[in-house]
Design a protein around this motif. Structure first.
Motif, PDB file in Angstrom:
ATOM      1  N   PHE A  49      46.278  41.407  12.209  1.00 30.63           N
ATOM      2  CA  PHE A  49      44.987  41.484  11.529  1.00 30.63           C
ATOM      3  C   PHE A  49      43.838  41.202  12.496  1.00 30.63           C
ATOM      4  O   PHE A  49      42.760  41.785  12.374  1.00 30.63           O
ATOM      5  N   ALA A  50      44.091  40.311  13.453  1.00 32.09           N
ATOM      6  CA  ALA A  50      43.064  40.031  14.453  1.00 32.09           C
ATOM      7  C   ALA A  50      42.854  41.229  15.364  1.00 32.09           C
ATOM      8  O   ALA A  50      41.718  41.617  15.645  1.00 32.09           O
ATOM      9  N   THR A  51      43.942  41.861  15.822  1.00 34.75           N
ATOM     10  CA  THR A  51      43.776  43.060  16.652  1.00 34.75           C
ATOM     11  C   THR A  51      43.197  44.202  15.845  1.00 34.75           C
ATOM     12  O   THR A  51      42.598  45.126  16.398  1.00 34.75           O
ATOM     13  N   LEU A 343      31.729  53.222   7.157  1.00 31.88           N
ATOM     14  CA  LEU A 343      30.394  52.705   6.879  1.00 31.88           C
ATOM     15  C   LEU A 343      29.446  52.894   8.059  1.00 31.88           C
ATOM     16  O   LEU A 343      28.384  52.284   8.113  1.00 31.88           O
ATOM     17  N   HIS A 344      29.877  53.743   9.017  1.00 30.61           N
ATOM     18  CA  HIS A 344      29.040  54.101  10.170  1.00 30.61           C
ATOM     19  C   HIS A 344      28.688  52.879  11.019  1.00 30.61           C
ATOM     20  O   HIS A 344      27.589  52.778  11.558  1.00 30.61           O
ATOM     21  N   GLU A 345      29.653  51.950  11.118  1.00 24.52           N
ATOM     22  CA  GLU A 345      29.464  50.747  11.921  1.00 24.52           C
ATOM     23  C   GLU A 345      30.432  50.702  13.098  1.00 24.52           C
ATOM     24  O   GLU A 345      30.696  49.639  13.641  1.00 24.52           O
ATOM     25  N   HIS A 346      30.984  51.852  13.485  1.00 24.59           N
ATOM     26  CA  HIS A 346      32.002  51.843  14.534  1.00 24.59           C
ATOM     27  C   HIS A 346      31.442  51.384  15.876  1.00 24.59           C
ATOM     28  O   HIS A 346      32.186  50.938  16.738  1.00 24.59           O
ATOM     29  N   GLY A 347      30.140  51.448  16.069  1.00 24.15           N
ATOM     30  CA  GLY A 347      29.568  50.973  17.323  1.00 24.15           C
ATOM     31  C   GLY A 347      29.423  49.470  17.386  1.00 24.15           C
ATOM     32  O   GLY A 347      29.126  48.926  18.449  1.00 24.15           O
ATOM     33  N   THR A 348      29.598  48.755  16.247  1.00 21.10           N
ATOM     34  CA  THR A 348      29.423  47.306  16.225  1.00 21.10           C
ATOM     35  C   THR A 348      30.750  46.558  16.256  1.00 21.10           C
ATOM     36  O   THR A 348      30.761  45.346  16.442  1.00 21.10           O
ATOM     37  N   LEU A 349      31.862  47.248  16.040  1.00 26.69           N
ATOM     38  CA  LEU A 349      33.163  46.578  15.955  1.00 26.69           C
ATOM     39  C   LEU A 349      33.973  46.861  17.209  1.00 26.69           C
ATOM     40  O   LEU A 349      34.290  48.012  17.509  1.00 26.69           O
ATOM     41  N   ALA A 350      34.270  45.809  17.951  1.00 25.69           N
ATOM     42  CA  ALA A 350      35.007  45.976  19.204  1.00 25.69           C
ATOM     43  C   ALA A 350      36.495  46.123  18.939  1.00 25.69           C
ATOM     44  O   ALA A 350      37.089  45.356  18.187  1.00 25.69           O
ATOM     45  N   TRP A 351      37.112  47.125  19.562  1.00 22.54           N
ATOM     46  CA  TRP A 351      38.562  47.306  19.516  1.00 22.54           C
ATOM     47  C   TRP A 351      39.191  46.640  20.732  1.00 22.54           C
ATOM     48  O   TRP A 351      38.553  46.524  21.791  1.00 22.54           O
ATOM     49  N   PRO A 352      40.456  46.228  20.636  1.00 25.66           N
ATOM     50  CA  PRO A 352      41.146  45.775  21.849  1.00 25.66           C
ATOM     51  C   PRO A 352      41.157  46.903  22.877  1.00 25.66           C
ATOM     52  O   PRO A 352      41.365  48.073  22.521  1.00 25.66           O
ATOM     53  N   PRO A 353      40.935  46.603  24.135  1.00 26.34           N
ATOM     54  CA  PRO A 353      40.891  47.675  25.137  1.00 26.34           C
ATOM     55  C   PRO A 353      42.192  48.470  25.212  1.00 26.34           C
ATOM     56  O   PRO A 353      42.175  49.644  25.570  1.00 26.34           O
TER      57      PRO A 353
END
Length: 370
Positions: A49-51, A343-353
């Motif tokens: 869930f964290a990743t 919700l068009h917020e994909h630029g604000t949520l960091a994914w694991p590299p």
């Protein structure tokens, strides 16, 4: 910015957004070799869930005493070995940018039961690894074994056990403690007149039935750092006539706020077998909204919040300050990342590299962590 992805600061903790992981029992500890000790299953389960982008990951109910476990396979936080095992998990969650919370619990008369997927249901006999149970009164839950009514020494022991577990939670690095007073477990059993038939100071009217929970909250708040949030999960209603109801929950929530509780996690049910619960999408949101509007305390909504737009609307409408997800995350641990796109917020949520390559064709604005 959508409401779902706005940060939320409570005391000294800032949550990156408002999509949080609800406690989900896993019944996966080794009851013989390592009773109550979380293991690799819990690390992978919670870590996923964290990743997947959750801002707060709450553990399953961690029993404050051995006899407070729902099943022999339940997790706990009554000794230092358990705290050390939780520390490993907390460190991983923090490494992924998530806050870590632990739900502290005592199952009371609903303790010592078989796991949901076992061939048998109900109480585990003492001869097979179970134990005698306790409750506010000698009133069984359905066909479960009849509990022994706690005396005042027993209630005092419960208060100490919650405080001791909260102290260990701090040592393990948790950011949030949630006191479990819902779903028909011990503290809820004291709240409801259907399970609490006492005539002493822990029974009778609303003040008497609320006394043990408030004593637990005071004891936990006294040892839990002042800059760390304290939550309480409530069942807002028993869903039956004469039981605990939303009016009671509103009144109690005012008291909880006065005793240093920062957020009410508003669930329902669990104290009456076969209660006529009208389960459906968002069915627990209206009571959450009442508590928020009538008390001013922060509120988390939970229960069949399945789609991002639905969760967003709960916050936009003012019914809650955050949403807790459970089954939706079991089905899709990347629900939060999917919600960010929706919700068009994909630029604000960091994914694991390690996972960014999976997004490049679909989500061009994803930024890696670190």
């Amino acid at each position: 910015m959508s409401r779902l992805f706005q940060p939320l600061t409570i005391r000294g903790t800032t949550f990156a957004h408002r999509t949080w992981v609800s406690p989900m029992c896993q019944y996966s500890c080794d009851p013989v070799e390592a009773p109550g000790v979380p293991n690799d299953w819990h690390l992978v389960h919670l870590g996923s869930f964290a990743t997947g982008g959750a801002a707060l990951v709450l553990t399953e109910a961690a029993a404050v005493v051995p006899e407070g476990r729902i099943s022999p396979q339940d997790a706990g936080l009554w000794n230092d070995e358990q705290a050390g095992a939780w520390r490993r998990i907390v460190d991983f969650l923090h490494g992924q940018g998530a806050a870590a919370g632990v739900q502290l619990a005592h199952a009371g008369r609903k303790a010592s039961t078989h796991r949901p997927w076992d061939e048998r249901s109900g109480s585990v006999p003492v001869a097979e690894g179970g134990w005698p149970t306790v409750g506010p009164s000698a009133v069984a839950f359905g066909s479960y074994a009849e509990p022994a009514a706690l005396d005042e020494a027993g209630t005092a022991g419960v208060v100490r056990a919650f405080a001791d577990a909260a102290r260990r939670a701090d040592e393990a690095g948790f950011d949030v403690v949630e006191v479990h007073a819902a779903h028909g477990y011990l503290l809820h059993q004291f709240l409801s007149p259907l399970s609490n038939r006492r005539t002493d100071r822990y029974g009778g009217d609303l003040a008497g039935r609320s006394r043990l929970l408030l004593e637990v909250v005071d004891a936990v708040r006294a040892v839990w750092p002042q800059d760390k949030p304290l939550f309480v999960r409530l069942s807002t209603t028993d869903w039956v006539e004469g039981g605990w109801d939303v009016d009671d929950s509103v009144a109690l929530s005012r008291e909880l706020a006065a005793h240093g509780v920062d957020l009410v996690d508003a669930s329902s049910g669990g104290n009456v077998p076969d209660a006529p619960i009208p389960v459906g999408p968002g069915y627990q949101v209206p009571p959450a909204g009442r508590i928020k509007r009538e008390t001013g305390i922060l509120v988390g909504a939970v229960g069949m919040l399945l789609e991002p737009a639905q969760a967003e609307q709960v916050l936009v409408s003012g019914d809650a300050d955050a949403v807790f997800l459970a089954r939706a995350l079991l089905a899709d641990p990347r629900w939060v990342q999917r919600a960010a796109v929706a919700l068009h917020e994909h630029g604000t949520l960091a994914w694991p590299p390690q996972y960014v390559r999976a997004t490049r064709q679909q989500v061009p604005l994803v930024r890696p962590r670190g």
